[in-house]
Design an enzyme around this catalytic site. Structure first.
Site, PDB file in Angstrom:
ATOM      1  N   GLU A   1       0.893  -1.171   0.000  1.00 43.57           N
ATOM      2  CA  GLU A   1       0.000   0.000   0.000  1.00 43.57           C
ATOM      3  C   GLU A   1       0.920   1.207   0.000  1.00 43.57           C
ATOM      4  O   GLU A   1       1.599   1.463   0.994  1.00 43.57           O
ATOM      5  CB  GLU A   1      -0.859   0.023   1.268  1.00 43.57           C
ATOM      6  CG  GLU A   1      -1.737  -1.190   1.459  1.00 43.57           C
ATOM      7  CD  GLU A   1      -2.921  -1.199   0.506  1.00 43.57           C
ATOM      8  OE1 GLU A   1      -3.214  -0.153  -0.091  1.00 43.57           O
ATOM      9  OE2 GLU A   1      -3.531  -2.266   0.350  1.00 43.57           O
TER      10      GLU A   1
ATOM     11  N   CYS B   1      -3.101   8.529   3.493  1.00 39.49           N
ATOM     12  CA  CYS B   1      -2.846   7.989   2.152  1.00 39.49           C
ATOM     13  C   CYS B   1      -4.025   8.240   1.218  1.00 39.49           C
ATOM     14  O   CYS B   1      -3.864   8.266   0.009  1.00 39.49           O
ATOM     15  CB  CYS B   1      -2.566   6.505   2.257  1.00 39.49           C
ATOM     16  SG  CYS B   1      -3.826   5.643   3.196  1.00 39.49           S
TER      17      CYS B   1
HETATM   18  P1  NAP Z   1       8.582   4.479   4.701  1.00 34.21           P
HETATM   19  O1  NAP Z   1       9.830   5.237   4.975  1.00 34.21           O
HETATM   20  O2  NAP Z   1       8.527   3.612   3.527  1.00 34.21           O
HETATM   21  O3  NAP Z   1       8.308   3.665   6.062  1.00 34.21           O
HETATM   22  C1  NAP Z   1       7.209   2.816   6.193  1.00 34.21           C
HETATM   23  C2  NAP Z   1       7.565   1.628   7.073  1.00 34.21           C
HETATM   24  O4  NAP Z   1       8.605   0.861   6.455  1.00 34.21           O
HETATM   25  C3  NAP Z   1       8.117   2.018   8.443  1.00 34.21           C
HETATM   26  O5  NAP Z   1       7.638   1.091   9.393  1.00 34.21           O
HETATM   27  C4  NAP Z   1       9.616   1.886   8.258  1.00 34.21           C
HETATM   28  O6  NAP Z   1      10.309   1.653   9.455  1.00 34.21           O
HETATM   29  C5  NAP Z   1       9.683   0.681   7.355  1.00 34.21           C
HETATM   30  N1  NAP Z   1      10.910   0.560   6.580  1.00 34.21           N
HETATM   31  C6  NAP Z   1      11.831   1.529   6.311  1.00 34.21           C
HETATM   32  N2  NAP Z   1      12.810   1.004   5.530  1.00 34.21           N
HETATM   33  C7  NAP Z   1      12.513  -0.284   5.330  1.00 34.21           C
HETATM   34  C8  NAP Z   1      13.137  -1.339   4.615  1.00 34.21           C
HETATM   35  N3  NAP Z   1      14.266  -1.156   3.935  1.00 34.21           N
HETATM   36  N4  NAP Z   1      12.549  -2.554   4.623  1.00 34.21           N
HETATM   37  C9  NAP Z   1      11.396  -2.755   5.284  1.00 34.21           C
HETATM   38  N5  NAP Z   1      10.756  -1.795   5.971  1.00 34.21           N
HETATM   39  C10 NAP Z   1      11.304  -0.573   5.997  1.00 34.21           C
HETATM   40  O7  NAP Z   1       7.349   5.427   4.584  1.00 34.21           O
HETATM   41  P2  NAP Z   1       7.032   6.749   5.373  1.00 34.21           P
HETATM   42  O8  NAP Z   1       7.719   7.857   4.706  1.00 34.21           O
HETATM   43  O9  NAP Z   1       7.213   6.541   6.820  1.00 34.21           O
HETATM   44  O10 NAP Z   1       5.449   6.808   5.105  1.00 34.21           O
HETATM   45  C11 NAP Z   1       4.848   7.738   4.287  1.00 34.21           C
HETATM   46  C12 NAP Z   1       4.446   7.094   2.981  1.00 34.21           C
HETATM   47  O11 NAP Z   1       3.541   6.048   3.215  1.00 34.21           O
HETATM   48  C13 NAP Z   1       3.727   8.074   2.097  1.00 34.21           C
HETATM   49  O12 NAP Z   1       4.371   8.127   0.871  1.00 34.21           O
HETATM   50  C14 NAP Z   1       2.327   7.525   1.943  1.00 34.21           C
HETATM   51  O13 NAP Z   1       1.784   7.682   0.680  1.00 34.21           O
HETATM   52  C15 NAP Z   1       2.469   6.096   2.284  1.00 34.21           C
HETATM   53  N6  NAP Z   1       1.252   5.600   2.924  1.00 34.21           N
HETATM   54  C16 NAP Z   1       0.432   4.764   2.235  1.00 34.21           C
HETATM   55  C17 NAP Z   1      -0.712   4.268   2.823  1.00 34.21           C
HETATM   56  C18 NAP Z   1      -1.631   3.328   2.105  1.00 34.21           C
HETATM   57  O14 NAP Z   1      -2.497   2.737   2.745  1.00 34.21           O
HETATM   58  N7  NAP Z   1      -1.507   3.134   0.818  1.00 34.21           N
HETATM   59  C19 NAP Z   1      -1.005   4.607   4.139  1.00 34.21           C
HETATM   60  C20 NAP Z   1      -0.153   5.463   4.795  1.00 34.21           C
HETATM   61  C21 NAP Z   1       0.983   5.942   4.181  1.00 34.21           C
HETATM   62  P3  NAP Z   1      11.016   2.831  10.279  1.00 34.21           P
HETATM   63  O15 NAP Z   1       9.936   3.766  10.683  1.00 34.21           O
HETATM   64  O16 NAP Z   1      11.623   2.128  11.419  1.00 34.21           O
HETATM   65  O17 NAP Z   1      12.008   3.467   9.349  1.00 34.21           O
END
Ligand code: NAP
Length: 516
Positions: free
Chosen positions: A256, A295
């Site tokens: 997602e 999102c």
């Molecule tokens: P992110 O950096 O991708 O982080 C999301 C999750 O992934 C966190 O728990 C993070 O852990 C973990 N993570 C980081 N690096 C990873 C890796 N290499 N392997 C596995 N997991 C890893 O995203 P964000 O910036 O926090 O979130 C914002 C984004 O999420 C936005 O772009 C938004 O569009 C999207 N979003 C989508 C939805 C949906 O339902 N489609 C809902 C909400 C948000 P850590 O926090 O420990 O780094």
């Protein structure tokens, strides 16, 4: 400072090293630290598979549903405490916090009810059986059984309660144990939820584990029966999908990710009408709720060219009334974004959008209420407008995960609206606001291939509607392309990801006995 442990292998453990510091995004005051350094993640996954899996599979759907009901009741009993944590650690207003926490309990109770309705069985028939030979004795039937692995859930920072609950509800009801990893920056709520569930002995041992802090090598230990459900940025989604262990073991991955959700105002909608007011209310809510960090939030506002000025002025008027500040203060309607990194990304993103048009609303000297000078990750609401027919590559290509939207004029036809929206390259939800069923139908069919959900706003549903930004457990959440290509929830559909579909081919009475 408080250290947050992880609950893995049936006990609380703390990682070594500095780890991450969790802060209050309104004041930048440190709240806790979390580290997963040195934790044996392979062992944590094995414990879930070996202890939690058999315990869940021994239960019927009805019994698993009862577990979800117990989870829901335990969280409801601690609701105020969870709301306070979301305000402190998430930058949430109380209303934002309720959206997350109440969304979590509503989803759990919905899946509890689905479990109850499935009754005392442990497997699911998938569709009707078919006669395969000349006689009905030779029969075929699809069956869904729980996978024997572990469901790894990785969540984004914006919904620490709902993200944990919506994924866990489907997996646990399907019969799969869960290892959940909240985003580190806002993990206080998820951590407290786990404490409540552990202290109340709500779930069987091994059914739910929580890893608080960096993901580390967790995904290097996935096996062929495991699944990974991820919510976050598309870059991280790509990294997960590309892992050799994921590819080599054909691990199911649900992503997602980002989305440039749009709201289309129909040419039939008169300013001041119920449908027009619903449209403005939904755009405004999505821009400001959780400081636009949803999102499903509306990023592109499509208005017929002749109505765009009016829409701009009406939105600007309402945005002017939004009080930005420390969400712990009375009267604040919008809090900060979640982290310093988010703050930088959102501001850079707004600059990028502004290159495509002009900024028509923004607060240049933002003074957040109730915040020490210079502190906090605040961004005021921002409205941008592009010219009719502008190519606007950033508006249609870059998601700003914050309180910013762009008005995009269109020529008033369903075809132009659908063509512009589909430039977003796949989205979670877009909406059309119209009382003209023909226009609505044409836009919906134009948008449908590019979306997981389409919201039909009209006077008929104005009173009851929570708006496109609310994900309801009965409907699927996900979307093609940019949105990650995933699908969650959708009532019973949400269980399919955690179950193996197997085709049975043989004697009808034997198959019917197995399936019943
Ligand atoms: P992110 O950096 O991708 O982080 C999301 C999750 O992934 C966190 O728990 C993070 O852990 C973990 N993570 C980081 N690096 C990873 C890796 N290499 N392997 C596995 N997991 C890893 O995203 P964000 O910036 O926090 O979130 C914002 C984004 O999420 C936005 O772009 C938004 O569009 C999207 N979003 C989508 C939805 C949906 O339902 N489609 C809902 C909400 C948000 P850590 O926090 O420990 O780094």
């Amino acid at each position: 400072m408080k250290t947050l442990g992880s609950y893995v292998g049936g006990r609380w453990v703390e990682g070594s090293g500095e780890g991450e510091t969790l802060v209050n995004p309104a004041t930048e005051e440190p709240l806790a630290r979390a580290s997963t350094e040195g934790l044996d993640r392979a062992k944590a996954l094995a414990y879930a598979r070996d202890v939690g899996g058999p315990a869940l599979r021994a239960l019927t759907f009805e019994q698993r549903g009862a577990l979800l009901k117990a989870m829901c009741d335990a969280l409801v009993a601690h609701r105020d405490e969870l709301l306070d944590l979301a305000v402190a650690n998430g930058g949430n207003t109380r209303s934002d916090a309720k959206f997350d926490v109440d969304g979590a309990t509503f989803t759990l109770s919905t899946y509890a009810e689905i479990g109850r309705s499935l009754g005392a069985r442990k497997v699911l028939a998938d569709g009707e059986g078919v006669t395969l030979g000349r006689s009905p004795r030779f029969h075929g039937q699809h069956l869904a059984v729980p996978r024997h692995g572990v469901a790894i859930h990785i969540n984004a920072f914006n919904f620490p309660a709902w993200g944990l609950a919506e994924k866990a509800a489907c997996a646990l009801l399907a019969g799969m144990p869960v290892v959940s990893k909240p985003a580190s920056s806002s993990a206080l709520v998820a951590h407290r939820i786990m404490q409540i569930l552990v202290d109340g002995k709500v779930l069987p041992e091994g059914a739910l584990s929580l890893l608080v802090g960096s993901v580390g090598d967790l995904l290097h230990h996935v096996g062929p029966q495991d699944v990974v459900a991820f919510t976050g940025s598309s870059q991280t989604g790509i990294k997960i999908r590309s892992l050799p262990q994921v590819i080599g073991n054909s691990v199911r991955v649900n992503v997602e990710a980002d989305s440039l959700n749009a709201a289309v105002l129909g040419p039939d909608v008169e300013p001041g009408s119920e449908t027009y007011e619903l449209f403005l209310k939904d755009v405004l809510r999505d821009m400001t709720q959780k400081a636009g960090q949803k999102c499903t939030a509306i990023r592109r506002v499509l208005a017929p060219a002749g109505a765009a000025d009016r829409v701009r002025d009406d939105l600007a008027d309402r945005l002017r009334a939004v009080v930005v500040g420390n969400p712990a203060h009375e009267g604040v309607r919008m809090g900060p974004v979640a982290t310093a990194q988010q703050h930088r990304d959102v501001r850079d993103g707004i600059d990028l959008l502004a290159r495509d048009g002009r900024l028509v609303f923004g607060v240049s000297d933002l003074k957040p209420v109730g915040v020490p000078d210079g502190k906090g990750f605040f961004v005021g609401p921002v409205l941008i407008e592009v010219e009719p027919g502008a190519s606007a590559p950033n508006v249609h290509g870059h998601e700003v995960f914050g309180p910013a939207s762009t008005i995009v004029p269109y020529d008033g036809t369903a075809g132009d609206a659908a063509a512009l929206v589909s430039r977003g390259n796949g989205g979670l939800v877009s909406s059309v606001y119209s009382d003209d069923a023909d226009f609505t139908g044409d836009v919906v069919l134009g948008l449908a291939p590019f979306h997981g959900r389409v919201f039909l706003g009209s006077a008929k549903i104005a009173e009851m509607s929570p708006g496109p930004g609310t994900v309801l457990p009965h409907l699927v959440h996900g979307g093609p392309g940019r949105a990650g290509g995933g699908e969650e929830l959708g009532g019973l559909r949400g269980l399919a990801f955690y179950m193996q579909r197997v085709a049975l081919e043989g004697s009808r009475p034997v198959i019917e006995k197995i399936v019943s």
